[in-house]
Design an enzyme around this catalytic site. Sequence first.
Site, short mmCIF file in Angstrom:
data_model
loop_
_atom_site.label_atom_id
_atom_site.label_comp_id
_atom_site.label_asym_id
_atom_site.label_seq_id
_atom_site.Cartn_x
_atom_site.Cartn_y
_atom_site.Cartn_z
N GLY A 296 0.86 -1.18 0.00
CA GLY A 296 0.00 0.00 0.00
C GLY A 296 0.89 1.22 0.00
N GLU A 299 7.67 3.69 3.22
CA GLU A 299 8.03 4.96 3.85
C GLU A 299 9.38 5.53 3.43
OE1 GLU A 299 7.81 1.94 5.21
OE2 GLU A 299 9.35 1.57 6.72
N HIS A 323 0.04 6.13 8.15
CA HIS A 323 1.00 5.10 8.53
C HIS A 323 2.40 5.42 7.98
CE1 HIS A 323 2.27 0.90 9.41
NE2 HIS A 323 3.06 1.11 8.37
N GLU A 324 2.48 5.71 6.71
CA GLU A 324 3.80 5.97 6.10
C GLU A 324 4.41 7.25 6.67
OE1 GLU A 324 4.79 3.41 4.87
OE2 GLU A 324 2.88 2.48 4.41
N HIS A 327 6.04 6.66 9.94
CA HIS A 327 7.39 6.08 9.85
C HIS A 327 8.48 7.16 9.85
CE1 HIS A 327 7.12 1.76 9.48
NE2 HIS A 327 6.21 1.81 8.52
N GLU A 346 7.45 -1.18 12.98
CA GLU A 346 6.04 -1.27 12.56
C GLU A 346 5.04 -1.16 13.71
OE1 GLU A 346 5.11 -0.87 9.62
OE2 GLU A 346 6.90 -1.34 8.46
N ASP A 405 11.63 -11.22 5.71
CA ASP A 405 10.22 -11.01 5.37
C ASP A 405 9.30 -11.93 6.17
OD1 ASP A 405 10.83 -8.99 3.71
OD2 ASP A 405 10.47 -10.07 1.83
N TYR A 413 3.30 -5.66 13.69
CA TYR A 413 2.43 -4.49 13.48
C TYR A 413 1.44 -4.31 14.63
CZ TYR A 413 3.82 -3.93 8.53
OH TYR A 413 4.52 -3.69 7.37
N LYS A 592 -0.98 -7.64 -0.16
CA LYS A 592 -1.98 -7.78 0.89
C LYS A 592 -3.35 -8.21 0.33
CE LYS A 592 -4.59 -4.85 3.97
NZ LYS A 592 -4.94 -3.46 4.29
N1 BES Z 1 7.40 -0.63 5.60
C1 BES Z 1 6.18 -1.24 5.27
C2 BES Z 1 6.25 -2.14 4.07
C3 BES Z 1 7.28 -3.23 4.16
C4 BES Z 1 7.50 -3.93 5.33
C5 BES Z 1 8.01 -3.58 3.06
C6 BES Z 1 8.47 -4.93 5.38
C7 BES Z 1 8.96 -4.58 3.10
C8 BES Z 1 9.20 -5.26 4.27
C9 BES Z 1 5.07 -0.21 5.09
O1 BES Z 1 5.17 0.86 5.96
C10 BES Z 1 3.76 -0.87 5.42
O2 BES Z 1 3.62 -1.36 6.49
N2 BES Z 1 2.80 -0.82 4.51
C11 BES Z 1 1.48 -1.33 4.75
C12 BES Z 1 0.62 -0.20 5.24
C13 BES Z 1 -0.45 -0.57 6.21
C14 BES Z 1 0.02 -1.32 7.41
C15 BES Z 1 -1.18 0.69 6.64
C16 BES Z 1 0.92 -1.89 3.46
O3 BES Z 1 1.54 -1.68 2.43
O4 BES Z 1 -0.10 -2.52 3.47
ZN ZN Z 2 4.86 0.28 7.98
#
Ligand code: BES
Ligand code: ZN
Length: 636
Positions: A296, A299, A323-324, A327, A346, A405, A413, A592
Site C-alpha cells: 500500500g 516509507e 501510517h507511512e 514512519h 512497525e 520477510d 504491526y 496484501k
Molecule cells: N514498511 C512497510 C512495508 C514493508 C514492510 C516492506 C516490510 C517490506 C518489508 C510499510 O510501511 C507498510 O507497512 N505498509 C502497509 C501499510 C499498512 C500497514 C497501513 C501496506 O503496504 O499494506
Molecule cells: Zn509500515
Amino acid sequence: MKFTPLIFLSILISLLASCEEKPKKKIDIKPAVEIVKKSFPQHSYSNIKEVHTTHLHLDLDVDFDKKTIYGVARHEMKNYGAKEAIFDIKGLKIQKVTLGHEPEAEIETNYVVGESDSILGEPLTVTLDSATTFVNIYYQTTEKSEALDWLDPEMTGGKKLPFLYSQGEAILTRSWIPLQDVPSNRITYSADVKVPKEMLALMSAENPVEKNEEGIYHFEMKQAIPSYLIAIAVGDLVYEKLGENCGVYSEPNLIDKCVYEFEELPLMIKSAEKLFGKYQWEQYDIVILPYSFPFGGMENPRLTFANPTLIAGDRSLVSVIAHELAHSWSGNYVTNKTWNDFWLNEGFTVYIENRIMEDLYGTEVADMLALIEFQELEIELKTIAAGPHPYDTHLKLFLDGRNPDDGMTTVAYVKGAMFLKTLETRVGRANFDVFLKRYFKEYGFKTLTTEEFENFLREHLLNPMRIKFNLKEWLYEDGLPSNCVKIESKRFNNIQALANKLALGEDIFKVKWKKDKIKREDYTTQEWLAFIRTLPDTLPQGTMALIDKNLNFKACGNSEIMAEWFVLGIQNNYKAVFPPMRKFLIKVGRRKFIEPIFEELVKNADNKVWAKDLYKTARNNYHYITRSTVDEILNN
Ligand code: BES
Ligand code: ZN
C-alpha cells in the site's frame, strides 16, 4: 565429582523445581542446522565493525531498452585498519572495483564474489589497504535484481512510457546497489542519475519538481538513513504541491484525483508533529507508482511510495498515508537495529498512525481501524502457533537463517501497537506522550534493539513511576498477554448485527418505515470489512446476489472492500465475482490483496485450475515480492 552438601542441595532444589506443576510454556525448538549453515543475524555479510560506509555517492544510468541500471557505487568509508571490506550484492554484475577518491586517482583492486545464498545473496569481498577510505564499485543490475520493477508502457497509467521503481525493504537494496545492507549502519547519500529525456527521476532524497532537458538529475539525502530506505522511481511523473512542505507526484492521468485524495496531508503532518515532535526530513511528498507496487505504501524518507489503490475517490484509505508518515518518526528517524527488532519500526508506526487518525477523525474511527487490525492479529496468532515457527508470535524475533520477510506479520504491526496501547493505558496518556517524545529525541538518527528499548522504558517510564508491568511477557513470549487492552466499537456491533440478520435470511435492504435504505456511503471501509467478515461461507446464492445488487462491492473502487468481497465470493462459490476478480488480479499487484484471494482459490480444485490459468497473464504484472508469494501458493 564429590557430592558436597551444597551440590546436593542445589540438585534437590532443581529436582523439586522441575516437579512443580507449572503451566508448561512452549519451548522453542530453534532450527539448529539452519543456524550452523548460515549464521548472519544481521542478514548481511558486511564487516561494518572493521570498515563501514559513511557516505555513498551513486552514478546511475537507467537504460529502459535493456532494463538495466549501469552504476558506480562510490563508498566513502570509515576504516578501522581493515584489509578488506565486505559488501552485500544479489544478482548484480560487478565490472571492476577501484580504490581512491578522485576519478583520476582511482586504482583497480582485487575482489572476490563469494558463494550465493538464496536469501542473503553473495558477499563481495574487496581488497583494501588499511588506510583506504574510498571504494568504487562499477556494476550493472540484471534481470535477477529483485528490488527493481521494470514496467512496459502498457502497465502504466499513460500507456506510452515505461516505468521503473525499486523496493528495498527488507534486504533487497543489495540487488540494485552493492552496499553494506544492514539497518544498523546509517549513511548519507547523493546520486547523479541519467534517464530518458521524457522521464522524471525521483529518489528518497531532495527531489526535482519537473523534468529537465537533459534527463540528468542530482539527488542529496543529507540525513543518515539505513540502506533499505534508498529508493528510486522513474516515469512520466508530474508534481502538485499540497502544502508548505508537502505534495504529490503521479502520472499525469491521476494527478487531479491525487490532489483531491490527499488534500488533508498538511493537517496530518501538523497533527503528527504536535504529538511526536518535529518532522525531521524537511519535505514530505508521495509518489503514486503503478498498480504492481507490492505494498500500500513504503516509507522512503521524504518520498513515500504508494499504490494507486489508495486513490479510492473518497479519501477513505488515507490511514495508509498516516501510517507511512508515522514512519518518519518510527523506522526512519529511530530504526530497528536488526530485522529481529522489526516491531520497533512497525508496532510503533501502527500505534502512531492510530493516534494521528484519532486526532484528525475522532476516537470512533480510530477504534474501528484498530479493531479490524486486531481481528487479523487474533487469526494470525493462531496460524503461527500451529505452524513450524511458533516463536514468531514473540515481538523480539529470531530470524537467523531465514528471510527477514518472515517477520513481516501482524505480530510486529498489531501486537506491537497493542503493547504500546496497553502501556499507554497503564501509565496514562500524558505520561506516555512525554516518554515517547523523549524516546524519539534520544534515539533520533540512531538504531536500537528490543533489549535497549526495554531498558530505556524501565529507566525513563516504569521505574520513576514505580509501575510493575509484564514487559518480558510482552516482548519475549508467545501469544497475547492477558492484560492487553480491549477495543470496543458500537458501530462495529451495529454493522455485525446487520450482517447476522442478513445471514438469517432477512432482507436488510427493504426500506422500513422512517428508515433510509442502507447505502454503501453511509458506512466506513472498516465497517464494511467487519460486515463482510461476519458473513458465513454458507450464504444462499440469493443472499449474495442481494448484497451484490444493493452494495455493488465488486466495482466500488475501494480496493480493501473489493478484495474482502472477492474472498467471500469464492467461499460462497458465488460465480458473479469471478470476472471482476480476474480483472482485479491482473491489474493490481498489492500483495496484501492478492495473497488472500489466491489462498482462498487454491482450496478448491476447479478454482485452482482457474487461478493457475489467470496467473499466466497476471504474473508478469507483479513485482518480484508478490510474484514469489503467489508462486509458492500455486505450487504447493
Ligand atoms: N514498511 C512497510 C512495508 C514493508 C514492510 C516492506 C516490510 C517490506 C518489508 C510499510 O510501511 C507498510 O507497512 N505498509 C502497509 C501499510 C499498512 C500497514 C497501513 C501496506 O503496504 O499494506
Ligand atoms: Zn509500515
